[in-house]
Write a protein that holds these residues in place. Structure first.
Motif, PDB file in Angstrom:
ATOM      1  N   SER A  18       0.830  -1.219   0.000  1.00  0.00           N
ATOM      2  CA  SER A  18       0.000   0.000   0.000  1.00  0.00           C
ATOM      3  C   SER A  18       0.859   1.262   0.000  1.00  0.00           C
ATOM      4  O   SER A  18       0.419   2.304  -0.481  1.00  0.00           O
ATOM      5  N   ASP A  19       2.072   1.174   0.518  1.00  0.00           N
ATOM      6  CA  ASP A  19       2.982   2.315   0.440  1.00  0.00           C
ATOM      7  C   ASP A  19       3.423   2.567  -0.997  1.00  0.00           C
ATOM      8  O   ASP A  19       3.729   3.692  -1.363  1.00  0.00           O
ATOM      9  N   ARG A  23      -3.314   3.199  -0.696  1.00  0.00           N
ATOM     10  CA  ARG A  23      -4.197   2.513   0.260  1.00  0.00           C
ATOM     11  C   ARG A  23      -5.469   2.004  -0.427  1.00  0.00           C
ATOM     12  O   ARG A  23      -5.900   0.886  -0.200  1.00  0.00           O
ATOM     13  N   VAL A  71      -4.187  -2.088   5.848  1.00  0.00           N
ATOM     14  CA  VAL A  71      -4.159  -0.679   5.426  1.00  0.00           C
ATOM     15  C   VAL A  71      -5.203   0.184   6.117  1.00  0.00           C
ATOM     16  O   VAL A  71      -5.097   1.408   6.098  1.00  0.00           O
ATOM     17  N   SER A  74      -3.916   3.081   8.678  1.00  0.00           N
ATOM     18  CA  SER A  74      -3.280   4.235   8.035  1.00  0.00           C
ATOM     19  C   SER A  74      -4.251   4.939   7.097  1.00  0.00           C
ATOM     20  O   SER A  74      -4.292   6.175   7.051  1.00  0.00           O
ATOM     21  N   PHE A  75      -5.046   4.192   6.351  1.00  0.00           N
ATOM     22  CA  PHE A  75      -6.012   4.782   5.423  1.00  0.00           C
ATOM     23  C   PHE A  75      -7.000   5.667   6.169  1.00  0.00           C
ATOM     24  O   PHE A  75      -7.223   6.829   5.811  1.00  0.00           O
ATOM     25  N   GLU A  78      -5.259   8.782   7.777  1.00  0.00           N
ATOM     26  CA  GLU A  78      -4.847   9.779   6.788  1.00  0.00           C
ATOM     27  C   GLU A  78      -6.028  10.518   6.162  1.00  0.00           C
ATOM     28  O   GLU A  78      -5.830  11.526   5.480  1.00  0.00           O
ATOM     29  N   SER A 144      -2.241   7.986   0.604  1.00  0.00           N
ATOM     30  CA  SER A 144      -0.907   7.490   0.944  1.00  0.00           C
ATOM     31  C   SER A 144       0.240   8.439   0.645  1.00  0.00           C
ATOM     32  O   SER A 144       1.308   8.271   1.190  1.00  0.00           O
ATOM     33  N   ARG A 145       0.040   9.409  -0.210  1.00  0.00           N
ATOM     34  CA  ARG A 145       1.183  10.236  -0.606  1.00  0.00           C
ATOM     35  C   ARG A 145       0.985  11.720  -0.319  1.00  0.00           C
ATOM     36  O   ARG A 145       1.512  12.552  -1.034  1.00  0.00           O
TER      37      ARG A 145
END
Length: 164
Positions: A18-19, A23, A71, A74-75, A78, A144-145
């Motif tokens: 996922s990185d 995600r 994920v 973090s998903f 974020e 993710s970015r």
């Protein structure tokens, strides 16, 4: 126990993936995979064969579930800007766990009882919620970015934001 042992490295694999790809694609993959695998999963359970049952669990849990579960933290985190991140991610995931996790066993039992002990309505329910989850991730932003110090506009995409 075997699926739990396999889960440990699978979370790392899906998290690292996922990185690289984002995600959303991993989350959507897991939800669609669960929807596609639920009917074969129950057929494998009915087989009575230890190895086929194990295969069913590995497919559904270690690929479908673990790709989402790897994920999701973090998903979801974020999705929120720094000023509401803790509350947003916490309240959202906890309410989701109460509603989805709390009522699902009762829904599954009611569907099974209604259908004379057959699991097919439960599978249809899993397909519906899995596809709804995939749709929600599809229409949500890729997270993710982006700079975690920046507020995320839920309707934006990575391309809309300056991520340099």
């Amino acid at each position: 126990m075997i699926t739990c042992v396999i889960a440990f490295p699978m979370h790392g694999v899906f998290g690292a993936l996922s990185d690289k790809v984002g995600r959303r694609p991993i989350y959507i993959f897991g939800a669609v995979f669960a929807a596609v695998c639920i009917f074969p999963f129950f057929y494998l359970l009915e087989s009575g064969s230890f190895y086929l049952i194990l295969l069913g669990y590995i497919l559904l849990i270690n690929i479908g579930h673990n790709s989402i579960n790897a994920v999701q933290p973090s998903f979801f985190t974020e999705l929120f800007g720094p000023n509401v991140r803790y509350s947003g991610a916490s309240i959202g995931s906890q309410l989701g766990a109460i509603v989805a996790g709390g009522f699902t066993p009762f829904i599954a039992k009611a569907l099974t009882a209604y259908n004379g002990g057959d699991w097919k309505l439960v599978s249809i329910y899993v397909v519906i919620v899995s596809l709804a989850s995939a749709a929600a991730a599809y229409f949500g932003p890729e997270t993710s970015r982006h700079d975690l110090n920046e507020n995320v506009n839920p309707g934006s995409t990575v391309e809309d934001r300056d991520i340099s």
